[in-house]
Design a protein around this motif. Structure first.
Motif, PDB file in Angstrom:
ATOM      1  N   ARG A 183     -48.602 -14.687  47.553  1.00 15.38           N
ATOM      2  CA  ARG A 183     -49.148 -13.068  47.380  1.00 15.38           C
ATOM      3  C   ARG A 183     -50.439 -12.861  48.069  1.00 15.38           C
ATOM      4  N   SER A 184     -50.079 -11.119  48.337  1.00 16.20           N
ATOM      5  CA  SER A 184     -51.357 -10.800  49.776  1.00 16.20           C
ATOM      6  C   SER A 184     -51.744  -9.600  48.651  1.00 16.20           C
ATOM      7  N   ARG A 185     -52.725  -9.554  48.998  1.00 15.16           N
ATOM      8  CA  ARG A 185     -54.044  -8.397  48.292  1.00 15.16           C
ATOM      9  C   ARG A 185     -54.977  -7.730  47.891  1.00 15.16           C
ATOM     10  N   PHE A 198     -73.694  -0.974  48.587  1.00 19.09           N
ATOM     11  CA  PHE A 198     -72.854  -2.399  48.661  1.00 19.09           C
ATOM     12  C   PHE A 198     -71.274  -1.818  48.410  1.00 19.09           C
ATOM     13  N   ARG A 199     -70.938  -2.182  49.196  1.00 17.24           N
ATOM     14  CA  ARG A 199     -69.360  -2.329  49.003  1.00 17.24           C
ATOM     15  C   ARG A 199     -68.752  -3.932  50.026  1.00 17.24           C
ATOM     16  N   LEU A 200     -67.812  -4.112  49.508  1.00  7.12           N
ATOM     17  CA  LEU A 200     -66.662  -5.689  49.539  1.00  7.12           C
ATOM     18  C   LEU A 200     -65.575  -4.824  49.471  1.00  7.12           C
ATOM     19  N   ALA A 201     -64.892  -5.738  51.019  1.00  9.99           N
ATOM     20  CA  ALA A 201     -63.661  -5.087  51.129  1.00  9.99           C
ATOM     21  C   ALA A 201     -62.627  -5.934  51.903  1.00  9.99           C
ATOM     22  N   GLY A 202     -61.767  -5.655  52.016  1.00 13.43           N
ATOM     23  CA  GLY A 202     -60.417  -6.752  52.878  1.00 13.43           C
ATOM     24  C   GLY A 202     -59.106  -7.252  51.413  1.00 13.43           C
ATOM     25  N   GLN A 203     -58.988  -8.116  52.095  1.00 14.58           N
ATOM     26  CA  GLN A 203     -57.446  -8.743  52.334  1.00 14.58           C
ATOM     27  C   GLN A 203     -57.361 -10.792  51.887  1.00 14.58           C
ATOM     28  N   TYR A 204     -56.903 -11.011  50.570  1.00 12.88           N
ATOM     29  CA  TYR A 204     -57.108 -11.818  50.124  1.00 12.88           C
ATOM     30  C   TYR A 204     -55.716 -12.779  49.809  1.00 12.88           C
ATOM     31  N   TYR A 205     -55.099 -13.635  50.268  1.00  9.70           N
ATOM     32  CA  TYR A 205     -54.006 -14.810  50.544  1.00  9.70           C
ATOM     33  C   TYR A 205     -53.474 -15.534  49.045  1.00  9.70           C
ATOM     34  N   ILE A 206     -52.833 -15.778  48.555  1.00  4.51           N
ATOM     35  CA  ILE A 206     -52.968 -17.281  47.695  1.00  4.51           C
ATOM     36  C   ILE A 206     -51.189 -17.547  48.097  1.00  4.51           C
ATOM     37  N   GLY A 207     -51.487 -18.398  48.616  1.00  7.68           N
ATOM     38  CA  GLY A 207     -50.551 -19.717  49.190  1.00  7.68           C
ATOM     39  C   GLY A 207     -50.335 -20.962  48.692  1.00  7.68           C
ATOM     40  N   GLY A 208     -48.862 -21.824  47.866  1.00  7.12           N
ATOM     41  CA  GLY A 208     -48.714 -22.946  47.303  1.00  7.12           C
ATOM     42  C   GLY A 208     -47.586 -23.114  48.141  1.00  7.12           C
ATOM     43  N   ASP A 209     -48.011 -24.408  48.428  1.00  7.23           N
ATOM     44  CA  ASP A 209     -47.539 -25.632  49.201  1.00  7.23           C
ATOM     45  C   ASP A 209     -46.995 -26.586  48.261  1.00  7.23           C
ATOM     46  N   GLY A 210     -44.871 -26.849  48.426  1.00  3.09           N
ATOM     47  CA  GLY A 210     -44.411 -27.504  47.269  1.00  3.09           C
ATOM     48  C   GLY A 210     -44.683 -27.097  46.592  1.00  3.09           C
TER      49      GLY A 210
END
Length: 187
Positions: free
Chosen positions: A148-150, A130-142
């Protein structure tokens, strides 16, 4: 005229009762990881899935590059909702922070949001993985949090090279993604 209409309605009801749907639920996989978070609150946005993975019918790679579904085995929940909630629950168990899905269920705004875009979420009868792939983004506001993007890619062995095997492996893959994101949020 009323009798034929009633007969057709009764026939439609009887036909509907004869169809049995089989739905598969992704098993809950618990993480043993515990992480001290650098933030107090985390919101997980709705996970974006490819078309074949967001459908109610569960897809499987049956030949190299060929994605099929027989329509007999369906997801127990909307796939995007299920992955979002599974990721949220896993992060909540791993982090010492308040974690919730979008829309944010708590007062105020979260310190950071996590946005996951899946490019591949598929089991393969060809490889037995089984394959799970992609990209995630973590962002803060204030808050003072560097955005971050990975990218991510996990290949998980399936217990069986079929749809139930793919569904079982999906739970493990989502937990691995949660652990990776948690490490990005650590102190």
């Amino acid at each position: 005229m009323l009798k034929p209409t009633l007969a057709l309605a009764a026939l439609a009801i009887a036909a509907a009762c004869g169809n049995t749907l089989t739905r598969l639920d992704v098993p809950v996989v618990a993480s043993t990881l515990q992480v001290n978070a650098s933030v107090s609150s985390v919101m997980v946005r709705s996970v974006s899935l490819p078309t074949y993975a967001s459908a109610e019918e569960i897809a499987l790679e049956t030949e190299p590059g060929v994605i099929t579904s027989d329509g007999k085995l369906l997801s127990a929940d909307d796939p995007s909702r299920a992955v979002t909630l599974s990721l949220t629950q896993s992060l909540d168990g791993i982090l010492d922070a308040t974690v919730g899905p979008d829309p944010w269920p708590f007062a105020g705004i979260p310190d950071v949001s996590v946005d996951v875009r899946v490019s591949e979420m598929l089991g393969s009868a060809v490889t037995g993985t089984f394959r799970l792939a992609g990209q995630y983004y973590i962002g803060g506001d204030g808050i003072d949090f560097a955005d971050r993007s990975r990218t991510f890619a996990y290949t998980i062995p399936m217990p069986t090279a079929d749809v139930p095997g793919a569904v079982a492996a999906q739970g493990t893959a989502v937990v691995q993604l949660a652990e990776e994101i948690a490490r990005q949020l650590s102190r």
